[in-house]
Each structure stands twice: as C-alpha cells, then as structure tokens.
Design a protein around this motif. Structure first.
Motif, mmCIF file in Angstrom:
data_model
loop_
_atom_site.group_PDB
_atom_site.id
_atom_site.type_symbol
_atom_site.label_atom_id
_atom_site.label_comp_id
_atom_site.label_asym_id
_atom_site.label_seq_id
_atom_site.Cartn_x
_atom_site.Cartn_y
_atom_site.Cartn_z
ATOM 1 N N GLY A 117 0.835 -1.196 0.000
ATOM 2 C CA GLY A 117 0.000 0.000 0.000
ATOM 3 C C GLY A 117 0.868 1.244 0.000
ATOM 4 N N ASN A 118 0.241 2.392 -0.222
ATOM 5 C CA ASN A 118 0.997 3.657 -0.249
ATOM 6 C C ASN A 118 0.274 4.769 0.508
ATOM 7 N N SER A 119 -0.460 4.371 1.552
ATOM 8 C CA SER A 119 -1.182 5.376 2.338
ATOM 9 C C SER A 119 -0.789 5.294 3.806
ATOM 10 N N ALA A 120 -0.896 6.434 4.480
ATOM 11 C CA ALA A 120 -0.594 6.518 5.907
ATOM 12 C C ALA A 120 -1.644 7.409 6.563
ATOM 13 N N ALA A 121 -2.269 6.894 7.604
ATOM 14 C CA ALA A 121 -3.311 7.650 8.303
ATOM 15 C C ALA A 121 -2.715 8.442 9.463
ATOM 16 N N VAL A 122 -3.196 9.652 9.620
ATOM 17 C CA VAL A 122 -2.805 10.490 10.752
ATOM 18 C C VAL A 122 -4.041 10.642 11.641
ATOM 19 N N VAL A 123 -3.933 10.159 12.869
ATOM 20 C CA VAL A 123 -5.040 10.202 13.828
ATOM 21 C C VAL A 123 -4.547 10.874 15.104
ATOM 22 N N GLU A 124 -5.212 11.953 15.487
ATOM 23 C CA GLU A 124 -4.834 12.714 16.678
ATOM 24 C C GLU A 124 -3.370 13.157 16.608
ATOM 25 N N GLY A 125 -2.969 13.541 15.414
ATOM 26 C CA GLY A 125 -1.612 14.056 15.233
ATOM 27 C C GLY A 125 -0.514 13.019 15.205
ATOM 28 N N LYS A 126 -0.892 11.725 15.149
ATOM 29 C CA LYS A 126 0.109 10.660 15.156
ATOM 30 C C LYS A 126 -0.098 9.722 13.959
ATOM 31 N N SER A 127 0.993 9.073 13.568
ATOM 32 C CA SER A 127 0.944 8.107 12.472
ATOM 33 C C SER A 127 1.720 6.861 12.855
ATOM 34 N N ALA A 128 1.219 5.713 12.387
ATOM 35 C CA ALA A 128 1.902 4.447 12.665
ATOM 36 C C ALA A 128 3.083 4.221 11.734
ATOM 37 N N GLY A 129 3.278 5.125 10.780
ATOM 38 C CA GLY A 129 4.398 4.982 9.862
ATOM 39 C C GLY A 129 4.072 4.079 8.688
ATOM 40 N N PHE A 130 5.117 3.656 7.986
ATOM 41 C CA PHE A 130 4.935 2.819 6.799
ATOM 42 C C PHE A 130 6.226 2.057 6.553
ATOM 43 N N GLY A 131 6.344 1.433 5.394
ATOM 44 C CA GLY A 131 7.544 0.641 5.106
ATOM 45 C C GLY A 131 7.922 0.694 3.642
ATOM 46 N N LEU A 132 9.180 0.371 3.361
ATOM 47 C CA LEU A 132 9.716 0.334 2.006
ATOM 48 C C LEU A 132 10.468 -0.980 1.811
ATOM 49 N N GLN A 133 10.640 -1.363 0.557
ATOM 50 C CA GLN A 133 11.408 -2.573 0.271
ATOM 51 C C GLN A 133 12.454 -2.279 -0.795
ATOM 52 N N LEU A 134 13.700 -2.588 -0.461
ATOM 53 C CA LEU A 134 14.814 -2.385 -1.383
ATOM 54 C C LEU A 134 15.322 -3.733 -1.878
ATOM 55 N N SER A 148 -4.413 14.689 0.663
ATOM 56 C CA SER A 148 -5.512 14.202 -0.171
ATOM 57 C C SER A 148 -5.703 15.027 -1.434
ATOM 58 N N ALA A 149 -5.195 16.276 -1.440
ATOM 59 C CA ALA A 149 -5.301 17.148 -2.613
ATOM 60 C C ALA A 149 -4.142 16.952 -3.582
ATOM 61 N N GLY A 150 -3.213 16.063 -3.237
ATOM 62 C CA GLY A 150 -2.075 15.800 -4.101
ATOM 63 C C GLY A 150 -0.918 16.751 -3.913
ATOM 64 N N GLN A 151 -0.966 17.572 -2.865
ATOM 65 C CA GLN A 151 0.099 18.529 -2.600
ATOM 66 C C GLN A 151 1.194 17.884 -1.746
ATOM 67 N N VAL A 152 2.444 18.156 -2.080
ATOM 68 C CA VAL A 152 3.559 17.634 -1.287
ATOM 69 C C VAL A 152 3.606 18.359 0.051
ATOM 70 N N TYR A 185 -2.838 10.249 4.083
ATOM 71 C CA TYR A 185 -1.793 10.783 3.221
ATOM 72 C C TYR A 185 -1.214 9.641 2.375
ATOM 73 N N THR A 186 -0.721 9.996 1.211
ATOM 74 C CA THR A 186 -0.084 9.012 0.340
ATOM 75 C C THR A 186 1.409 9.319 0.235
ATOM 76 N N PHE A 187 2.184 8.309 -0.082
ATOM 77 C CA PHE A 187 3.633 8.500 -0.163
ATOM 78 C C PHE A 187 4.207 7.654 -1.295
ATOM 79 N N THR A 188 5.276 8.137 -1.852
ATOM 80 C CA THR A 188 6.059 7.408 -2.855
ATOM 81 C C THR A 188 7.518 7.452 -2.429
ATOM 82 N N ALA A 189 8.278 6.463 -2.863
ATOM 83 C CA ALA A 189 9.680 6.384 -2.459
ATOM 84 C C ALA A 189 10.556 6.045 -3.653
#
Length: 238
Positions: A117-134, A148-152, A185-189
């Motif tokens: 997946g490529n999404s990360a939720a922010v709840v009460e100002g906190k996020s559980a983070g995400f992961g990448l694979q190299l 959500s508006a596509g802005q960095v 929020y969405t993220f790319t790496a």
C-alpha cells in the motif's frame, strides 16, 4: 494395445468404449476431473483386467499373445493407477497446508503489519508509519508525502539503506515543522542504486481485523484500511 492375432469364439468383440479405456483415450479426457481421479483409475484397471482375461481365453493357440506386450500393458495401467493415487495424496496434503495457514492467519488478528500500500493515516496528530522494500543496497532513499489534494507536504531523506524491508517512523509534520491535520496521506519512495534512481515498493501499516477465505481457497487477512491480503504479501509484523 489390443493384439491383432486375437479372435473370439463364444463372445462378442469388446466395444470401442472398452478399447478406448484400455488405450487411455477416455482416461485422458476424464483426467481434468480431479475429484474423481481415484475412481477412474480403479475403473480403468478393472476394465483392463477383464479385457486381458478375455484375450487369454480367446487367443489363437497357434499364435498366442506376445508376453512382452502384456507386460507393457500391465506397466502402463499401473502407472495410471499410481498417478491417480498420487493426485489424491497431494490433494490431502494441500488441504492440510491450507488448514495450517488458516491457524497461522488467525494468530495475527489484532497485530499491526506492513502490507502492500501507499497510504498513511494520521489520527490525533500521530501516524503508525509505513515501510519500504529495497531489492539492493541504495546510496540514497527519498520519500515524498502528499495530502488528499495531491500537494507535497513532507519530504523524508532516509539516506543510505541496505537491501530488505525498511520500516519508517513518520512524524506527521510538514517541511516547516508544523503538525499536519488528521487524515489520509499518500507517499512514494525512490532509491539511488548505482547512480540510477528507481521507484521502491511501499507498504502501509494496518491492523489485522479478521481472516477470510480468498477465491483460491487460501486464507486472507482483512486489514483495518479496508484491503485483503494473503499471508505471503506481508512484509513484516510490527
């Protein structure tokens, strides 16, 4: 497979269906039905033995049936029977493996995992983070986060990273250090490997809520982000 020098005295010649069974024609057509493979092999073996007995009883005394031909036919029928028994054993083994996977999947309910997946939720100002694979070591890894508006809203520089799964702890703040509002929020790496920039596979952090049966019969994990993934799709348990 039927001997050409065989003749019949008191009984009618075998039907074409009977000959097809011995030659394997009908067996090949029915092999697609795995659930009946064992019964088909037993029926074919019984049919072959009846035909063999008829050959022996009605063979020409001056030109008896070739023993090597009979041995070859016996070997062929034993091979067909063995394959059918092997299919039954493999089906039972597959059922046991599936049951074991379901048990393993059930133990993950309530666990936080990294799934594609490529999404990360922010709840009460906190996020559980995400992961990448190299796939290989990288000299530089960059993550771009968008709202959500596509802005960095944030750019994360992870620097040099080794090959493998990389968990990323993300503090939801913009590039000026201001807290980001709650939302998704969405993220790319991307990674720099050998002087070339390439995209990376990303993983979202989710909680396993239930175990479901997938169309192929294997267990699937229903995640808190609304997706369903297989056990082999998980990158890590965090």
């Amino acid at each position: 497979m039927y001997a050409q020098n065989t003749y019949f005295r008191d009984s009618a010649p075998p039907s074409q269906a009977l000959l097809d069974s011995v030659n394997g024609t009908s067996t090949r057509k029915e092999a697609a039905n795995k659930s009946a493979s064992s019964n088909q092999a037993e029926d074919l073996q019984a049919t072959f033995l009846r035909l063999l007995i008829a050959q022996l009883q009605n063979q020409d005394p001056t030109s008896p049936m070739d023993s090597s031909q009979m041995t070859s036919q016996l070997a062929q029928i034993n091979t067909v029977s063995g394959i059918a028994q092997l299919n039954v054993s493999l089906a039972a083994l597959a059922a046991q493996l599936t049951a074991g996977q379901q048990t393993q999947a059930a133990l993950l309910i309530g666990s936080t995992v990294l799934a594609p997946g490529n999404s990360a939720a922010v709840v009460e100002g906190k996020s559980a983070g995400f992961g990448l694979q190299l796939e290989s070591d990288a000299t530089d890894v960059q993550v771009v986060v968008k709202n959500s508006a596509g802005q960095v809203v944030d750019t994360i520089n992870l620097g040099k990273q080794s090959a493998g799964t990389v968990p990323v702890s993300w503090e939801p703040k913009d590039e000026s250090g201001n807290p980001l509002p709650d939302g998704t929020y969405t993220f790319t790496a991307t990674a720099t490997v050998g002087g070339k920039e390439m995209p990376l596979k990303t993983f979202s952090t989710s909680v396993v809520q239930a175990v479901v049966k997938q169309p192929d019969g294997t267990p699937g994990l229903a995640l808190s982000n609304g997706t369903i993934v297989g056990l082999n799709d998980l990158a890590a348990i965090v």
